[in-house]
Design a protein around this motif. Structure first.
Motif, PDB file in Angstrom:
ATOM      1  N   LEU A  64     -17.257   9.188 -27.141  1.00 18.28           N
ATOM      2  CA  LEU A  64     -18.346   9.304 -25.787  1.00 18.28           C
ATOM      3  C   LEU A  64     -17.988  10.976 -25.463  1.00 18.28           C
ATOM      4  CD1 LEU A  64     -18.521   5.603 -24.209  1.00 18.28           C
ATOM      5  CD2 LEU A  64     -19.986   6.862 -25.961  1.00 18.28           C
ATOM      6  N   SER A  65     -18.510  12.094 -25.589  1.00 21.47           N
ATOM      7  CA  SER A  65     -18.210  13.321 -25.362  1.00 21.47           C
ATOM      8  C   SER A  65     -19.024  14.186 -24.006  1.00 21.47           C
ATOM      9  CB  SER A  65     -18.764  14.351 -26.490  1.00 21.47           C
ATOM     10  OG  SER A  65     -20.194  14.383 -26.516  1.00 21.47           O
ATOM     11  N   ARG A  66     -19.705  13.026 -23.880  1.00 20.15           N
ATOM     12  CA  ARG A  66     -20.779  13.686 -22.260  1.00 20.15           C
ATOM     13  C   ARG A  66     -19.684  12.470 -21.095  1.00 20.15           C
ATOM     14  NH1 ARG A  66     -26.901  14.093 -24.110  1.00 20.15           N
ATOM     15  NH2 ARG A  66     -26.533  15.329 -26.366  1.00 20.15           N
ATOM     16  N   LEU A  67     -19.079  11.767 -21.480  1.00 20.17           N
ATOM     17  CA  LEU A  67     -18.640  10.777 -19.892  1.00 20.17           C
ATOM     18  C   LEU A  67     -18.097  11.541 -19.371  1.00 20.17           C
ATOM     19  CD1 LEU A  67     -18.690   7.371 -20.156  1.00 20.17           C
ATOM     20  CD2 LEU A  67     -15.979   6.956 -20.479  1.00 20.17           C
ATOM     21  N   LYS A  68     -17.833  10.659 -18.293  1.00 24.26           N
ATOM     22  CA  LYS A  68     -17.501  11.639 -16.460  1.00 24.26           C
ATOM     23  C   LYS A  68     -16.822  11.047 -16.150  1.00 24.26           C
ATOM     24  CE  LYS A  68     -20.867  15.883 -16.307  1.00 24.26           C
ATOM     25  NZ  LYS A  68     -21.096  16.202 -15.300  1.00 24.26           N
ATOM     26  N   PHE A  69     -17.428   9.717 -16.173  1.00 27.42           N
ATOM     27  CA  PHE A  69     -16.621   9.241 -15.080  1.00 27.42           C
ATOM     28  C   PHE A  69     -16.441   7.565 -15.508  1.00 27.42           C
ATOM     29  CE2 PHE A  69     -16.690   5.178 -12.332  1.00 27.42           C
ATOM     30  CZ  PHE A  69     -16.372   5.685 -10.735  1.00 27.42           C
ATOM     31  N   LEU A 118      -7.400  16.886 -20.905  1.00 26.52           N
ATOM     32  CA  LEU A 118      -8.230  16.785 -20.412  1.00 26.52           C
ATOM     33  C   LEU A 118      -8.172  17.580 -18.933  1.00 26.52           C
ATOM     34  CD1 LEU A 118      -8.464  12.523 -20.644  1.00 26.52           C
ATOM     35  CD2 LEU A 118      -9.158  14.486 -21.880  1.00 26.52           C
ATOM     36  N   ARG A 119      -9.244  18.999 -18.833  1.00 26.32           N
ATOM     37  CA  ARG A 119      -8.567  20.125 -17.618  1.00 26.32           C
ATOM     38  C   ARG A 119      -9.696  19.639 -17.135  1.00 26.32           C
ATOM     39  NH1 ARG A 119      -5.138  24.768 -20.391  1.00 26.32           N
ATOM     40  NH2 ARG A 119      -3.899  22.850 -21.431  1.00 26.32           N
ATOM     41  N   ASN A 120     -10.574  18.583 -17.107  1.00 21.93           N
ATOM     42  CA  ASN A 120     -11.265  18.663 -15.646  1.00 21.93           C
ATOM     43  C   ASN A 120     -11.246  17.864 -15.310  1.00 21.93           C
ATOM     44  OD1 ASN A 120     -13.151  20.481 -16.442  1.00 21.93           O
ATOM     45  ND2 ASN A 120     -13.926  19.781 -18.023  1.00 21.93           N
ATOM     46  N   THR A 175     -13.295  15.080 -22.895  1.00 16.57           N
ATOM     47  CA  THR A 175     -13.190  17.127 -22.005  1.00 16.57           C
ATOM     48  C   THR A 175     -13.954  16.266 -20.985  1.00 16.57           C
ATOM     49  OG1 THR A 175     -14.768  17.799 -24.232  1.00 16.57           O
ATOM     50  CG2 THR A 175     -12.466  17.450 -23.970  1.00 16.57           C
ATOM     51  N   SER A 176     -14.782  16.159 -20.667  1.00 15.34           N
ATOM     52  CA  SER A 176     -15.869  16.508 -19.943  1.00 15.34           C
ATOM     53  C   SER A 176     -15.071  15.839 -18.532  1.00 15.34           C
ATOM     54  CB  SER A 176     -17.193  15.952 -19.813  1.00 15.34           C
ATOM     55  OG  SER A 176     -18.045  16.243 -21.193  1.00 15.34           O
ATOM     56  N   LEU A 177     -14.487  14.504 -18.859  1.00 15.65           N
ATOM     57  CA  LEU A 177     -14.134  13.315 -18.316  1.00 15.65           C
ATOM     58  C   LEU A 177     -13.691  14.020 -17.135  1.00 15.65           C
ATOM     59  CD1 LEU A 177     -14.117  10.279 -18.390  1.00 15.65           C
ATOM     60  CD2 LEU A 177     -11.723  10.175 -18.592  1.00 15.65           C
ATOM     61  N   GLU A 192     -20.982   7.125 -17.604  1.00 16.84           N
ATOM     62  CA  GLU A 192     -20.517   6.650 -16.578  1.00 16.84           C
ATOM     63  C   GLU A 192     -20.070   5.053 -16.914  1.00 16.84           C
ATOM     64  OE1 GLU A 192     -20.717   4.863 -11.484  1.00 16.84           O
ATOM     65  OE2 GLU A 192     -21.677   6.858 -12.025  1.00 16.84           O
ATOM     66  N   ILE A 193     -18.954   4.553 -16.700  1.00 19.51           N
ATOM     67  CA  ILE A 193     -18.963   3.203 -16.847  1.00 19.51           C
ATOM     68  C   ILE A 193     -17.752   2.882 -15.542  1.00 19.51           C
ATOM     69  CG2 ILE A 193     -17.394   1.875 -18.580  1.00 19.51           C
ATOM     70  CD1 ILE A 193     -18.107   3.638 -20.950  1.00 19.51           C
ATOM     71  N   ASN A 194     -18.022   2.267 -15.524  1.00 19.92           N
ATOM     72  CA  ASN A 194     -17.781   1.336 -13.970  1.00 19.92           C
ATOM     73  C   ASN A 194     -17.873  -0.297 -14.478  1.00 19.92           C
ATOM     74  OD1 ASN A 194     -16.709   0.515 -11.353  1.00 19.92           O
ATOM     75  ND2 ASN A 194     -18.141   1.542 -10.830  1.00 19.92           N
ATOM     76  N   LEU A 195     -16.543  -0.610 -14.857  1.00 19.62           N
ATOM     77  CA  LEU A 195     -16.432  -2.268 -15.074  1.00 19.62           C
ATOM     78  C   LEU A 195     -15.467  -2.614 -14.493  1.00 19.62           C
ATOM     79  CD1 LEU A 195     -15.944  -2.084 -19.000  1.00 19.62           C
ATOM     80  CD2 LEU A 195     -18.339  -2.637 -17.509  1.00 19.62           C
ATOM     81  N   ARG A 196     -14.521  -1.632 -12.905  1.00 17.37           N
ATOM     82  CA  ARG A 196     -13.736  -2.511 -11.801  1.00 17.37           C
ATOM     83  C   ARG A 196     -13.918  -3.763 -11.708  1.00 17.37           C
ATOM     84  NH1 ARG A 196     -11.707   1.774  -8.213  1.00 17.37           N
ATOM     85  NH2 ARG A 196     -10.572  -0.266  -7.331  1.00 17.37           N
TER      86      ARG A 196
END
Length: 1023
Positions: free
Chosen positions: A144-149, A192-194, A169-171, A125-129
């Motif tokens: 960052l292949s494990r990045l979801k957020f 990005l099917r997820n 692809t995990s996003l 998770e990266i949150n810079l909003r």
């Protein structure tokens, strides 16, 4: 001496145990994670001192915002939102290789997103909003292949979405909204099917939505609002996105039909398609039974009564609906009774700016949750239903600009939460309901433009929070309530155009928030209260056309923000103040007050007043003596002058001097004509002699005899319609403007007539030279295209130069300079040789040479819609820049044959589009197609203005050169000059002298090109 074997083994065993124990203890400042966090703290600014507990004496896993893994050595999460942290995101964070969550949202970091974050390969998770981050998205983040957020919403990021993001692809959550990203949305995002949420709103993305996005079946939110996206939505969109819960596509350029398949997206809760180009009918949406908000406003959707029945019937299935907005479309027909069966949760019902007709359906009181009811700008008729009074949660009722009639029902006692009530510009009659005084939350009350009578209820003055009170254009009588002073929050009070009488109450001085005050065109009497001069927030005041008397309060001159003041047509007297707003006040703001005077000759001359007398009053006896003496002297002088005139007349007769039909000229003009002569010349103003109609009168063709030999002369006569409120003012303004100006491209006024007609009424007319080829308007827009050939390119350019020459003379060669204020094709007339002449100076203004009084007010300036400079609409001052803007619009119109009020401008064909067409060398798509029928091999032109620069201040890089497509290049040059003249900013516009020079250069190049087979590419003219 050897140690015993067992002792040696014991020492070795002890060392192993000791080393084993020490290996679990952290050495001070040796952990790289701790070092990275301490470096982070030393780099950022921490105004709230939130990181004060971060020190080397304690374990970093106990620090605020830090979460470690189970072994309490490596950092797993850094959670520091909303702490006011600023500075750069330091590279030391790259050492946190086990970091899974990075949340620095709602801070003030100003750096770029460091590419080194890709070293934190475990990030989920990266949150810079909501920071102030700049630069582009690092392409390395795509590793960052494990990045979801990922959320960078509301920053200052730019550039394009990196192609490497296809690897994420995990996003499941990607929010890039409210930045400056541009380019097309990458079709690779469809891989990005997820993805569950895709937020790309408020950027500058262009092109179409890639079809690949419709393959992301897991998507529940798709937000693309406020971009520049185009195209049609796919017909199977609702089938492709079955899990979609929010579809936000507002403020783009999507067109075509709204897909019927959206009805199959049964999970949708929010559907927002506002501000696009969708057309056709609204599809059946009855399967969206989870719909909470439906917003289809600002499109081109249409309907009939039958289609309305289908739409609203289908929406009754949406039992959770809270907001329904269909404003600013082309929906027509009657509203069906099924409106009353909409969701019981409905809070906002907005159908304003459509073409709905008929009466409001019964049963609307069933919508008990309704907060906002906005139906303004339609064609509704009948009475306002009494049942609305049962909607006790209503905060806004806006039904102005319809055709409602009858009395306004006295239903407001139950609407205690009402904040806005606008019923203006209908046909309501009767009295203002006193129950409005029970709406204690009311901020805005608009009842203007009806047929209301009676007095203003005192109960309204109990609304302490009232900010705007609009009661203009009714038939109200009585006086302004003395309780008006209770409205401490009142910023606008407009009671103009009624039948009010009495005095302006002194208590109005307590309305210290008042910014706009208008009581014009009533029967108010008495003096202007001195306390009006204490209204420190006052910006505009109009007290014109009343019966006010007494002096002007001196304190009005001390109101620093007062910009607009109209005191005309009253009975005010005494000296006009000299400070504040009075420094720039013009004659038209004080006219009709014969007892006012100026403090000195300069002020009196400017305001057309007499100079105030400083002498002490003499006795009545002495004054009578002086009056008798003056009268006797005047009679004596009359006798002498009559004798001289008679003698001269007899001598002229004896010499046999021929006198023309006109008498001797005065400053170049013959003496005034009589009404009888004009009536005879126009055959009693016969319809066949009518050649035009304008805002202040009609123009006739007249045949005059100019001598005893019977030779005739055809002239044009502008007959003023004195029923118009400012027709006489226009007459005098035109006479004044044309008294001393002479130019070959100005319509010459031969004489004037100010007389009495056959019925004893006042008659005023101007006699001008006749222009045989009529107005430019008739050539650009002929009623019968076969009756008159269209203007060629060179004819249009010559006309443009003639008009520019006249305006250059008015602005730069007249003393004082003259501002025309109404330049348009209808006021450009063509003579036998197709030379252009500018006429109609009824709105002309003179500019004083005094810098402090260089411009006169444009308040009340009518002009013509589409040609008026933007600053005039905001109360700006009359200036030559305003004429330049009008000329720029005129120049564009000459070559495009599109009126500024043409409906195509409502579809987006504006000056911006003209500029884009010029930049893209596609000018042929905007100019009059009739031009190309005149442009053959013998009529090619080559000058064009280069696209570099966008204002006159960048003129050194704007050149006219030679290109391959000669006709389009020449037209491009002319269109660009028009755009420079019509720039929104007055300071960015060319002057008329600069404009004339550039058009003459274009014509010179054009003529040179026609006279030779080719021109060298080195031929350039700086624009």
């Amino acid at each position: 001496m050897k140690k015993p074997l067992h002792l040696s083994l014991f020492i070795v065993y002890f060392q192993i145990i000791l080393h084993s124990c020490m290996s679990g203890v952290e050495a001070p400042d040796a952990n790289p994670n701790k070092q990275a966090l301490l470096s982070f703290k030393s780099t950022v600014s921490d105004p709230q001192n939130a990181l004060r507990g971060w020190n080397s004496s304690s374990s970093h896993c106990t620090w605020f915002g830090v979460t470690c893994t189970r072994n309490r050595t490596t950092v797993q999460s850094l959670h520091l939102p909303g702490l006011g942290l600023s500075g750069i995101i330091p590279p030391h964070l790259f050492n946190l290789t086990s970091l899974q969550v990075l949340d620095l949202s709602n801070n003030s970091f100003q750096s770029q997103i460091p590419a080194g974050l890709s070293h934190c390969y475990n990030l989920r998770e990266i949150n810079l909003r909501r920071n102030q981050l700049v630069g582009s998205l690092p392409s390395q983040l795509g590793h960052l292949s494990r990045l979801k957020f990922m959320d960078v919403y509301a920053n200052n990021l730019s550039g394009v979405i990196p192609p490497t993001f296809v690897n994420l692809t995990s996003l499941t959550y990607l929010s890039l909204g409210r930045n400056n990203f541009h380019g097309e949305i990458p079709k690779e995002l469809g891989n990005l099917r997820n993805l569950v949420l895709l937020q790309l709103s408020e950027n500058q993305f262009s092109g179409q939505i890639p079809n690949s996005l419709y393959n992301i079946s897991s998507l529940s939110l798709l937000s693309l609002t406020q971009n520049d996206l185009v195209g049609k939505l796919p017909t199977d969109m609702g089938l492709a996105l079955p899990n979609l819960m929010q579809l936000l596509l507002a403020e783009n350029r999507f067109e075509g039909l709204i897909p019927n398949s959206l009805n199959n997206a049964s999970q949708i809760q929010v559907l927002d398609l506002t501000s696009n180009l969708f057309q056709g009918s609204i599809p059946f949406l009855g399967n969206m039974n989870k719909l909470i908000m439906l917003n289809l406003g600002w499109n081109k959707l249409s309907s009939t009564t039958e289609l309305n029945l289908q739409v609203f019937n289908s929406l009754t299935n949406c039992t959770l609906l809270e907001s329904l907005t269909l404003d600013s479309n082309k929906l027509a027909g009657d509203l069906p009774s099924s409106v009353a069966n909409l969701s019981a949760h409905l809070q906002h019902f907005c159908i304003e700016s459509n073409l709905f007709t008929g009466k409001l359906p019964r049963g609307i009181d069933k919508l008990q949750s309704l907060i906002s009811l906005t139906m303004q700008q339609n064609l509704f008729t009948g009475e306002l239903p009494h049942s609305i009074g049962r909607l006790n949660k209503l905060q806004r009722i806006s039904v102005h600009e319809n055709m409602f009639s009858g009395e306004i029902p006295n239903i407001f006692g139950n609407l205690t939460q009402l904040f806005m009530l606008t019923l203006g510009y209908n046909q309501f009659s009767g009295r203002i309901p006193v129950s409005i005084g029970e709406c204690h939350q009311l901020n805005t009350l608009g009842l203007a433009g009806n047929r209301l009578n009676g007095s203003i209820p005192r109960e309204i003055c109990s609304l302490s929070g009232l900010s705007e009170l609009r009661l203009a254009k009714n038939a109200l009588h009585g006086s302004l309530p003395i309780e008006i002073g209770s409205l401490k929050q009142l910023s606008l009070l407009d009671v103009s155009d009624n039948q009010l009488s009495g005095n302006i109450p002194e208590t109005i001085g307590a309305c210290l928030s008042l910014q706009t005050l208008s009581v014009a065109r009533n029967e108010i009497m008495g003096s202007i209260p001195d306390k009006v001069g204490k209204l420190v927030a006052l910006e505009s005041m109009d007290l014109s056309s009343n019966n006010l008397s007494g002096p002007i309060p001196e304190d009005l001159g001390s109101l620093n923000v007062l910009q607009s003041l109209n005191l005309s047509f009253n009975d005010l007297e005494g000296q006009v103040p000299r400070s504040g707003v009075f420094m720039n006040l013009s004659w038209d703001s004080l006219q009709g007050n014969d007892m006012l005077c100026g403090s000195d000759q300069e002020v009196a001359g400017k305001l057309r007043l007499h100079t105030c007398s400083t002498k002490k009053k003499q006795s009545k006896h002495f004054g009578l003596t002086i009056s008798i003496a003056v009268l006797g002297f005047s009679l004596l002088m009359c006798v002498i002058f009559y004798s001289i005139w008679a003698l001269v007349s007899r001598r002229r007769k004896k010499k046999g001097t021929k006198e023309s039909f006109f008498s001797r000229p005065f400053k170049g003009f013959p003496e005034k004509m009589s009404y009888f002569e004009i009536r005879l010349a126009t055959n009693s103003f016969a319809a066949e002699n009518l050649i035009g109609e304008g805002g202040f009168g009609s123009v006739y063709k007249g045949a005059f005899r100019t001598g005893e030999d019977g030779v005739g002369s055809t002239l044009a006569i502008k007959v003023l319609d004195l029923q118009q409120s400012k027709a006489s003012e226009s007459f005098y303004a035109e006479c004044e403007a044309l008294r001393n100006i002479r130019h070959r491209n100005l319509v010459k006024v031969v004489t004037s007539c100010s007389s009495i007609d056959h019925s004893g009424g006042e008659f005023k007319a101007l006699v001008m030279e006749f222009m045989s080829n009529g107005s430019l308007h008739n050539w650009l827009y002929p009623e019968d295209s076969q009756s008159r050939s269209s203007l060629s390119l060179i004819q249009r350019l010559n006309i443009a130069i003639d008009v520019a020459s006249a305006m250059d003379y008015l602005h730069h060669d007249c003393d004082p300079p003259v501002v025309h204020c109404d330049l348009k094709p209808g006021n450009v007339l063509l003579d036998d040789d197709m030379a252009a002449h500018v006429g109609d100076f009824g709105l002309a203004r003179f500019l004083s040479q005094n810098p402090s009084q260089s411009e006169s007010s444009t308040i009340g300036l009518k002009g013509s819609i589409g040609y008026i400079a933007p600053e005039y609409g905001l109360g700006g001052k009359a200036s030559t820049n305003g004429d330049v803007y009008s000329y720029g619009i005129l120049l564009l119109e000459i070559f495009t044959a599109r009126k500024p009020t043409d409906e195509v401008f409502q579809q987006g064909l504006n000056q911006k589009k003209y500029a884009l067409a010029v930049e893209a060398n596609q000018v042929s798509g905007i100019v009059d197609p009739r031009l190309f029928s005149h442009t053959g091999s013998s009529e090619l032109c080559s000058p064009f203005v280069s696209s570099s620069g966008n204002s006159k201040h960048s003129s050194t890089s704007n050149t006219i050169s030679i290109g391959p497509n000669k006709s389009e290049e020449c037209l491009t040059a002319i269109i660009r000059v028009g755009l420079f003249c019509a720039d929104h900013s007055p300071n960015e516009r060319l002057t008329m002298r600069e404009t004339l020079t550039k058009l003459q250069e274009i014509k010179k190049f054009l003529l040179e090109l026609w006279g030779s087979s080719s021109l060298p590419l080195s031929s350039i003219i700086t624009l």
